[in-house]
Enzyme design. Sequence first.
Site, PDB file in Angstrom:
ATOM      1  N   ASP A 112       0.491  -1.166   0.237  1.00 12.64           N
ATOM      2  CA  ASP A 112      -0.193  -0.206  -0.015  1.00 12.64           C
ATOM      3  C   ASP A 112       0.837   0.990  -0.020  1.00 12.64           C
ATOM      4  OD1 ASP A 112      -2.589  -0.840  -0.211  1.00 12.64           O
ATOM      5  OD2 ASP A 112      -2.642  -1.253   2.319  1.00 12.64           O
ATOM      6  N   LEU A 113       1.845   1.313   0.837  1.00 11.63           N
ATOM      7  CA  LEU A 113       2.599   2.557   1.463  1.00 11.63           C
ATOM      8  C   LEU A 113       3.239   2.641  -0.271  1.00 11.63           C
ATOM      9  CD1 LEU A 113       3.915   1.272   3.981  1.00 11.63           C
ATOM     10  CD2 LEU A 113       2.446   3.418   4.176  1.00 11.63           C
TER      11      LEU A 113
END
Lengths: 413, 413
Positions: free
Chosen positions: A164-165
């Site tokens: 996600d990051l």
Amino acid sequence: MSHVLKGMRIVEGSAFVAVPLAGMTLAQMGADVIRFDRIGGGLDAGRWPVAPSGQSLFWAGMNKGKRSIAVDMKSPEGQELITRIITAPGDDAGMFLTNLRVRGWMDHETLSKHRADLIMVTLMGDRHGRPQVDYTVNPALGIPDITGPDRYDEPVANALPAWDLIAGNMVVSSLLAAERHRLRTGEGQDVELSLKDVAAATLGHLGMIGDAMLNDAARGKSGNALYGAYGQDFLCADGRRIMVIGLTGRQWAALVKVTGTAEAIESLGRETGMNLRDEGVRWQLRERITAIFRPWFAGQTAAAAGRKLDDAGATWSQFRTVKEAVAEDPDLSPENPMFEMLHQPGLGTFPVPGAPATFSAHARKPAAKAPALGAHTEEILGDVVGMTDGEIARLFDTGIVQSPNFAVSRNVA
Amino acid sequence: MSHVLKGMRIVEGSAFVAVPLAGMTLAQMGADVIRFDRIGGGLDAGRWPVAPSGQSLFWAGMNKGKRSIAVDMKSPEGQELITRIITAPGDDAGMFLTNLRVRGWMDHETLSKHRADLIMVTLMGDRHGRPQVDYTVNPALGIPDITGPDRYDEPVANALPAWDLIAGNMVVSSLLAAERHRLRTGEGQDVELSLKDVAAATLGHLGMIGDAMLNDAARGKSGNALYGAYGQDFLCADGRRIMVIGLTGRQWAALVKVTGTAEAIESLGRETGMNLRDEGVRWQLRERITAIFRPWFAGQTAAAAGRKLDDAGATWSQFRTVKEAVAEDPDLSPENPMFEMLHQPGLGTFPVPGAPATFSAHARKPAAKAPALGAHTEEILGDVVGMTDGEIARLFDTGIVQSPNFAVSRNVA
């Protein structure tokens, strides 16, 4: 000395990690970022961790420095309002980030009828449009199988939502690249990427796809060792744990020197007929090397070992819990100019980070609080949509929009 | 339909993950990216994983689609050459990415004397300029302490260099933001960020710093569970493992429905007096929930469970090893238009990824091979530095530059 993206306006319809992070990253570089949510808050309004009050620390972390508007997204009038916000005029506007895959009124085809040069960046779960999250992409691609100690034969998932990051940061660069093209040509576009493709591409970049196809021996678990060279954790006499790195020739030489093990390492090389200046050999012989180094660490406190490692120019760090890191490490405190001690209403007072990057032509933007949900509803309807006070009042009266207070919505669907 | 960053020229002096990834990401968006290395290859020339030949799959993965020049960086003449490459004229040039912290001839102050509008992005280890790598930053900030099963009390490091991957993408967005400013004002700048600050800021964004300061109970290890809501791994009858997600209300309802456990879940709510539609309650009761779901998974194969989960609209995936994922998942094969099957000389043939993001106004750039070290030395001296054939020949003769063959340098210092 304004901020590097000053003047840019981005609209964000999002939830969870990646796209909220993308919007926040742009806000930290000076953009005006407007996040819209349904009334009561989006899917991530109550995401953990939460403060003692029950309010979401996560939401506050991911939405720092944005403007917030709360809209009844199910009503045609609310949908029209969001359309007007996304496609509002302005040379540096007309940019929309989302991971809410809404066909019909909120897709690129429909929105771009209202503004032909719209740039829209959509993050999907996988390339087929199926929902996937960090917690499903990661096991599907095999990372848990190579994580953890080799004596533990079950898969170990990441605690960090790494994909996600990474994807959130790719949303940022995709937007900036598309806007660069628009600045030169006037042409907007529809940009799409998926969380699973981001992860799959990364496996390839790291050489792991080639490794899996070309090498018979699959990469297994190797605990806390640095893969492919030397790097290992050691317990010191006071029970504290240290990580040391011998990846480059210089780092390796520093480790051998500070531990006083040159003779033992040389004799390991002679015995095996292998050259330990080769990083791959250090990887293959890592358990033997670790046995040689271990007494040096076991014989002193972490603090004493750390001083000597610093003096020797070694690359190392100490293992901490998050609580210890926050309490002990000045880099996670306002001693680091990236952090400011802020009071966030409903949550408490704690160090809040600004952007990691500093730009010499711009002042560092101070860390900002997150808005209360809907806190900027009225001003956005005025300065972005260009509504009159009367029109705005009617929208509040009919419940199409809402302003604080940010009622804690714990996503009770 | 050219590529979104077509015409932009970036110079990269780098090693390992973050900055090479940044350059490669820009190359995948169409930029001309020139990586310079010392003769014989940089610190990452032999980084694992390696092919059966011993050549680095990692290096090939991180340098796809770049142009490569090999220069004697210790000689004044080589340093002058690199300075000329970095500061060569061109509206869309004068951009330099690096994680090699060289004071003197290669710092921003010196380089910008040759080109006042230079944009330089430097990634450091920590904000003090000390060397730190992903493997040291991660334990210092506490991630290994919350990774792994709760019955295993040692820290578990990430197998994925997550911080490097995030930082590399932030190098990309920092560069694009700085170039946007330069396009408008003509002003270049010096941009700096550190790997440790990227990680520290991310802890803050995720709410973990507030959690550590405000909540007495530290977040502990929770195995493969999704933190803060419901998500868990299950073994199926055939020994294969599945991950299922109950983060949103819709996902949770799908899980309860497909497993046929509505009654048991309702009675758990009654017994505890807690509302399982609240995601935090699902987190607190996760072990009880898992016990209720477990028989459904244990009673069928993963394939059968997967079909039912798909039909129910649940969010799930199957655990695989990297080898299994590469062999079984079409998303990691040329069936996915992001991948191309390429033969990389000295390595072998395997699927190579292009960029995850697609731009509707641009064609997808096909996945590219990595250059042999120094493969573009001659052409870069001609088209970037503007040297004559005679000048170029002299540099080769004196050993200031070199062309292939890419001798496998295993970083034997």
